[in-house]
Enzyme design. Structure first.
Site, PDB file in Angstrom:
ATOM      1  N   LYS A  70     -30.101   0.761  15.346  1.00 49.77           N
ATOM      2  CA  LYS A  70     -31.210   1.089  14.437  1.00 49.77           C
ATOM      3  C   LYS A  70     -31.272   0.071  13.296  1.00 49.77           C
ATOM      4  O   LYS A  70     -32.360  -0.339  12.879  1.00 49.77           O
ATOM      5  CB  LYS A  70     -31.035   2.508  13.881  1.00 49.77           C
TER       6      LYS A  70
ATOM      7  N   LYS B  96     -38.635   6.550  24.989  1.00 43.86           N
ATOM      8  CA  LYS B  96     -39.932   6.524  24.302  1.00 43.86           C
ATOM      9  C   LYS B  96     -40.074   5.234  23.511  1.00 43.86           C
ATOM     10  O   LYS B  96     -41.082   4.542  23.606  1.00 43.86           O
ATOM     11  CB  LYS B  96     -40.017   7.727  23.370  1.00 43.86           C
TER      12      LYS B  96
ATOM     13  N   LYS C 276     -32.634   1.234  29.480  1.00 36.60           N
ATOM     14  CA  LYS C 276     -32.885   2.624  29.855  1.00 36.60           C
ATOM     15  C   LYS C 276     -34.351   2.992  29.655  1.00 36.60           C
ATOM     16  O   LYS C 276     -35.083   2.289  28.965  1.00 36.60           O
ATOM     17  CB  LYS C 276     -32.002   3.551  29.029  1.00 36.60           C
TER      18      LYS C 276
HETATM   19  P1  TYM Z   1     -32.974  12.260  22.636  1.00 38.22           P
HETATM   20  O1  TYM Z   1     -34.003  13.116  21.995  1.00 38.22           O
HETATM   21  O2  TYM Z   1     -33.073  10.791  22.470  1.00 38.22           O
HETATM   22  O3  TYM Z   1     -32.916  12.543  24.181  1.00 38.22           O
HETATM   23  C1  TYM Z   1     -32.764  13.868  24.664  1.00 38.22           C
HETATM   24  C2  TYM Z   1     -31.856  13.897  25.861  1.00 38.22           C
HETATM   25  O4  TYM Z   1     -32.358  13.038  26.879  1.00 38.22           O
HETATM   26  C3  TYM Z   1     -31.341  12.154  27.303  1.00 38.22           C
HETATM   27  N1  TYM Z   1     -31.952  10.863  27.684  1.00 38.22           N
HETATM   28  C4  TYM Z   1     -31.614  10.192  28.783  1.00 38.22           C
HETATM   29  N2  TYM Z   1     -30.729  10.474  29.762  1.00 38.22           N
HETATM   30  C5  TYM Z   1     -30.632   9.587  30.777  1.00 38.22           C
HETATM   31  N3  TYM Z   1     -31.392   8.469  30.853  1.00 38.22           N
HETATM   32  C6  TYM Z   1     -32.278   8.143  29.901  1.00 38.22           C
HETATM   33  N4  TYM Z   1     -33.019   7.051  30.012  1.00 38.22           N
HETATM   34  C7  TYM Z   1     -32.419   9.025  28.794  1.00 38.22           C
HETATM   35  N5  TYM Z   1     -33.185   9.016  27.679  1.00 38.22           N
HETATM   36  C8  TYM Z   1     -32.876  10.153  27.013  1.00 38.22           C
HETATM   37  C9  TYM Z   1     -30.424  11.986  26.107  1.00 38.22           C
HETATM   38  O5  TYM Z   1     -29.140  11.568  26.519  1.00 38.22           O
HETATM   39  C10 TYM Z   1     -30.429  13.375  25.538  1.00 38.22           C
HETATM   40  O6  TYM Z   1     -29.487  14.181  26.195  1.00 38.22           O
HETATM   41  N6  TYM Z   1     -29.161  12.855  19.524  1.00 38.22           N
HETATM   42  C11 TYM Z   1     -29.881  13.476  20.613  1.00 38.22           C
HETATM   43  C12 TYM Z   1     -30.481  14.828  20.272  1.00 38.22           C
HETATM   44  C13 TYM Z   1     -29.481  15.786  19.756  1.00 38.22           C
HETATM   45  C14 TYM Z   1     -28.489  16.474  20.531  1.00 38.22           C
HETATM   46  C15 TYM Z   1     -27.765  17.261  19.604  1.00 38.22           C
HETATM   47  C16 TYM Z   1     -28.177  16.478  21.889  1.00 38.22           C
HETATM   48  C17 TYM Z   1     -29.328  16.165  18.482  1.00 38.22           C
HETATM   49  N7  TYM Z   1     -28.288  17.078  18.370  1.00 38.22           N
HETATM   50  C18 TYM Z   1     -26.700  18.110  20.042  1.00 38.22           C
HETATM   51  C19 TYM Z   1     -27.118  17.299  22.307  1.00 38.22           C
HETATM   52  C20 TYM Z   1     -26.403  18.098  21.376  1.00 38.22           C
HETATM   53  C21 TYM Z   1     -31.019  12.539  20.978  1.00 38.22           C
HETATM   54  O7  TYM Z   1     -31.477  11.749  20.196  1.00 38.22           O
HETATM   55  O8  TYM Z   1     -31.520  12.753  22.209  1.00 38.22           O
END
Ligand code: TYM
Length: 329
Positions: free
Chosen positions: A111, A197, A194
């Site tokens: 970031k 968004k 990967k």
């Molecule tokens: P976020 O919102 O970026 O993504 C949500 C979930 O989708 C998974 N993901 C992917 N998995 C595989 N391949 C990809 N290309 C891909 N893109 C996204 C992410 O691994 C995630 O599981 N920090 C987290 C949100 C969060 C969270 C938590 C998750 C906040 N608190 C507590 C679990 C437990 C995040 O930004 O995910």
């Protein structure tokens, strides 16, 4: 019974990465564990979303969760900011989180590199807040994609540190989960990296058939292998990875054999992949629009979810305050 927690930031529509990396696993687990799923709206504030749009994004994420198969009758579904206990736990855990380790987090460094104009404290403390989401329910398992692996390692580190400092055995070791397999990284179809968004390469659960076909047909390919069993270049390996996740095993094998025999026609493979993605997406997409229109229902789901989540969060906060020496007069 095991406890499972996970969350997704409300940054727009859900893509195949979110679905196959995390959501599909939640859905499979919800009947066999105590499951908490939340929409991580606090986390999304690090990138300063327009206040006019934030609530709409939360509603959208909720509708897509439900459309993808989350059942509010068995799982507790809530909005992160409806559970301010998470913020209190984050404050308390931050007293034992060190600036150096937070600065070394891969997601923070990325970031900083991409947005040097917005290196805020919320971003630095992101892993502490995430640990709090997980530890507020003392989760055993956290279904996430591969990109969250380091955040889970940090969650375990904070939990262990808390237990050691206060001489208790209170927080569990929360493990990332994907049905005994490696965590998934769904790649993009634009050559490397990967699907995401912010990468602008998402195939969304709400995309129409036409849009899906167009996106898949545009996938980066090469001239094709020139000798049998030639190692794949990354863009080709990515198409195979998505096919392995989305398509039936024999379809994947068929194209892999073609590749290894130097007979692969990428156009045919992409056509098949697009149709297989459409098969996965169609039933979910059809439900998204219907659920989104039921505002009363969405309100009921998160109100009941927050109430249930509060029971578990209050219990944790009572114990944590006591352990840290914050006691009522
Ligand atoms: P976020 O919102 O970026 O993504 C949500 C979930 O989708 C998974 N993901 C992917 N998995 C595989 N391949 C990809 N290309 C891909 N893109 C996204 C992410 O691994 C995630 O599981 N920090 C987290 C949100 C969060 C969270 C938590 C998750 C906040 N608190 C507590 C679990 C437990 C995040 O930004 O995910």
């Amino acid at each position: 019974m095991k406890t499972v927690v996970s969350g997704i930031r409300p940054t727009g529509q859900l893509h195949l990465g979110n679905y196959f990396g995390a959501l599909k696993n939640f859905v499979k687990m919800q009947h066999d564990a105590r499951c908490y799923f939340f929409i991580a709206d606090y986390h999304s504030l690090t990138t300063h979303p327009d206040p006019e749009h934030l609530h709409g994004n939360v509603q959208n994420a909720l509708a897509e969760y439900l459309a993808a198969g989350l059942d509010p009758e068995v799982a507790t579904i809530y909005v992160q900011s409806d559970l301010p206990q998470t913020a209190e736990l984050s404050l308390l855990l931050s007293m034992h989180a060190y600036i150096g380790e937070l600065e070394r987090t891969a997601s923070f460094k990325e970031k900083v590199r991409k947005h040097p104009e917005n290196v805020n404290a919320g971003l630095l403390c992101y892993p502490v807040l995430m640990a709090s989401d997980i530890l507020i329910h003392r989760a055993d398992f956290v279904p996430v994609g591969k990109d969250q692996e380091q955040h889970l390692e940090m969650t375990r580190k904070f939990a262990r540190r808390f237990n050691t400092i206060y001489g208790v055995d209170y927080f569990p070791e929360s493990m990332p989960y994907n049905f005994g397999q490696e965590l998934t990284k769904v790649p993009g179809l634009d050559g490397s990296g990967k699907m995401g968004k912010s990468e602008g390469n998402g195939i969304y659960l709400a995309d129409t058939d036409e849009v899906i076909r167009k996106k898949v047909m545009k996938a980066v390919t090469d001239q094709g292998p020139t000798e049998p069993n030639q190692p794949m270049a990354e863009p080709i390996a990515n198409i195979f990875t998505i096919m392995k996740i989305v398509s039936p095993e024999d379809t994947y094998r068929f194209f892999l054999d073609k590749y290894n025999a130097c007979e692969i026609r990428y156009g045919d493979m992409k056509k098949q992949l697009a149709e297989d993605i459409i098969k996965v997406v169609t039933p979910i997409r059809d439900r998204i629009a219907e659920i989104k229109s039921r505002q009363g229902y969405l309100h009921e789901v998160v109100t009941a979810g927050a109430e249930r989540a509060r029971l578990s969060a209050d219990e944790t906060m009572r114990a944590v305050r006591e352990i840290m020496g914050i006691k009522p007069f």
